[in-house]
Scaffold this active site. Structure first.
Site, PDB file in Angstrom:
ATOM      1  N   HIS A  82      42.871 -12.963  64.044  1.00  0.00           N
ATOM      2  CA  HIS A  82      43.153 -11.966  63.008  1.00  0.00           C
ATOM      3  C   HIS A  82      41.965 -11.033  62.893  1.00  0.00           C
ATOM      4  CE1 HIS A  82      45.835 -10.659  59.744  1.00  0.00           C
ATOM      5  NE2 HIS A  82      44.722 -10.183  59.202  1.00  0.00           N
ATOM      6  N   ARG A 168      47.622  -3.781  47.033  1.00  0.00           N
ATOM      7  CA  ARG A 168      46.218  -3.422  47.293  1.00  0.00           C
ATOM      8  C   ARG A 168      46.130  -2.148  48.115  1.00  0.00           C
ATOM      9  NH1 ARG A 168      44.167  -7.895  50.519  1.00  0.00           N
ATOM     10  NH2 ARG A 168      42.138  -6.910  50.491  1.00  0.00           N
ATOM     11  N   LYS A 187      47.538 -16.346  55.000  1.00  0.00           N
ATOM     12  CA  LYS A 187      48.546 -16.143  56.064  1.00  0.00           C
ATOM     13  C   LYS A 187      48.274 -17.062  57.241  1.00  0.00           C
ATOM     14  CE  LYS A 187      47.861 -11.577  56.765  1.00  0.00           C
ATOM     15  NZ  LYS A 187      47.316 -10.924  55.616  1.00  0.00           N
TER      16      LYS A 187
HETATM   17  N1  URA Z   1      43.808  -7.985  56.876  1.00  0.00           N
HETATM   18  C1  URA Z   1      44.532  -8.722  55.993  1.00  0.00           C
HETATM   19  O1  URA Z   1      45.471  -9.419  56.371  1.00  0.00           O
HETATM   20  N2  URA Z   1      44.183  -8.683  54.707  1.00  0.00           N
HETATM   21  C2  URA Z   1      43.148  -7.956  54.252  1.00  0.00           C
HETATM   22  O2  URA Z   1      42.892  -7.982  53.063  1.00  0.00           O
HETATM   23  C3  URA Z   1      42.406  -7.174  55.162  1.00  0.00           C
HETATM   24  C4  URA Z   1      42.752  -7.216  56.486  1.00  0.00           C
END
Ligand code: URA
Length: 438
Positions: A82, A168, A187
């Site tokens: 990620h 956000r 996640k």
């Molecule tokens: N990627 C994400 O999944 N969440 C964030 O807050 C920033 C980058």
């Protein structure tokens, strides 16, 4: 408990207990707390910060807002990567097929565009028909069939992040270590993975502009993952300029296909190989990162990674012909160059502003409900350290509507710093690797 009291508590610098965080997150996920109260709490948290215990409570509550997957019926290790996000950062589209072709399973839950950065889900959805909202049984079927699945947060998996993430994006509450950690790790820990590679960006196009903040974010996320029993490595990588030559949704799919075929820009290729190599190593497909690099190269040169991407597009309902014919992706009607106002050397870019310019052309959202124009994009011709002549194109804008063109054009021109001398050193692509014990 009342949300208004918790908003006031955070506004005044207080520290939340686990039940308070659970109250806020579960009522918002259920739909009992309105957007305006969650937005106020997010801004209070952004301004005041979240402490270590609060970050842990938030991450765990968001994780358990939905199902936590396990894939016992699929043999072998499950790994993911990620990124904290940037401009032109499309490595997920490249490394998922490389790593799945190399024999590991990649159950990837990604996000949409956030702030000035692009999102993997939006990029995938530029492929006609591609479905990023698979149900859980469909996701499992795709994973079992081809070793990779690319979906978003759903009502079943990480639903709290699905709602909070979108809020956000539209309320300027992204760049917070606690909120980013909870969003990403909720996640990722729901995916049922054994190991995770984090790509934590730093520089003018990252949420963490300063390297020390990126390192802190990386450490908080890596600790969270390890506490939950996962192998985690974080690479701190450069985002002081766009990654690759292309930004914008169709553009980034096209450039990802170039890298999968063994071409594409060197920075994007190198970073994709490096991240894949760490995934192979953590997933125990190779005994070293160096062997992981060799396996990644082999998956590219044999054509296996491209074939894997094609298979995954088809399994997720997309038109696999885009692999051979990228013109099937949405295209912008018109192109215009942005000329350099001076001669000299590119010494720096305001990479965040380049991302905002793309967003105002239609490539990003200003409100939750906004529609993305997948055809618009930016093509970057020069990198930090390159010599430039006056009038030489810095970038090319791919656009569909004239309305915001002048504003975007000016923003792009102003995003490049041009000096008489080249910068003393070029930004390294990979700044640090944070692994257990480092
Ligand atoms: N990627 C994400 O999944 N969440 C964030 O807050 C920033 C980058």
């Amino acid at each position: 408990m009342r949300a208004v009291d918790l908003i006031r508590k955070k506004r005044d610098g207080g520290e939340h207990s686990r039940p308070e965080i659970e109250f806020l997150i579960s009522s918002y996920t259920r739909g009992d707390l309105p957007d305006y109260q969650m937005a106020a709490w997010l801004m209070a948290s952004w301004l005041r910060g979240l402490g270590g215990a609060e970050i842990a409570f938030l991450t765990e509550t968001m994780l358990h807002s939905g199902e936590v997957l396990e894939h016992a019926s699929i043999p072998g290790k499950k790994v993911d990567k990620h990124s904290t996000g940037g401009v032109g950062d499309k490595t997920s589209l490249i490394l998922a097929p490389i790593v799945a072709a190399g024999g590991l399973t990649v159950p990837m839950i990604s996000g949409r565009g956030l702030g000035h950065t692009g999102g993997t889900l939006d990029k995938l959805e530029s492929i006609p028909g591609f479905n990023t909202a698979l149900s859980l049984p469909e996701f499992r079927r795709v994973l079992a069939a081809c070793g990779m699945g690319l979906i978003g947060q759903t009502a079943e998996i990480a639903p709290a992040d699905k709602k909070i993430y979108a809020l956000r994006d539209a309320t300027a509450t992204v760049e917070s270590i606690g909120l980013i950690c909870a969003s990403i790790m909720s996640k990722k820990m729901a995916e049922g993975i054994d190991a995770l590679v984090l790509d934590v960006k730093t520089g003018s196009g990252a949420f963490m502009k300063r390297e020390e903040d990126a390192v802190q974010l990386a450490e908080v996320m890596a600790d969270t993952g390890r506490r939950m029993g996962k192998k985690v490595v974080a690479l701190i990588t450069d985002m002081s300029q766009p990654l690759g030559r292309m930004a914008g949704h169709s553009n980034e799919v096209v450039e990802s296909l170039e890298v999968l075929r063994g071409g594409g820009p060197a920075d994007l290729r190198d970073l994709s190989i490096e991240l894949s190599a760490w995934m192979f190593f953590l997933g125990e497909a190779t005994r070293s990162v160096a062997q992981g690099r060799a396996l990644a190269q082999e998956m590219i040169s044999s054509g296996a990674a491209t074939a894997k991407f094609r298979q995954s597009i088809e399994l997720q309902g997309g038109d696999p012909r885009v692999v051979e014919n990228p013109k099937l992706l949405p295209q912008a009607r018109t192109r215009v160059d942005v000329p350099s106002p001076a001669a000299g050397f590119i010494t720096a870019t305001n990479c965040e502003q380049l991302g905002i310019a793309l967003a105002i052309l239609g490539g990003g959202r200003a409100k939750k409900e906004d529609h993305i124009d997948a055809g618009v994009g930016l093509e970057f011709h020069l990198r930090i350290g390159d010599r430039v002549a006056s009038g030489q194109p810095l970038a090319t804008i791919h656009y569909n509507a004239d309305a915001k063109l002048d504003e975007a054009h000016t923003m792009i021109t102003e995003s490049y710093e041009i000096g008489a001398q080249p910068p003393p050193e070029l930004p390294p692509l990979i700044r640090r690797v944070i692994q257990p014990g480092s």
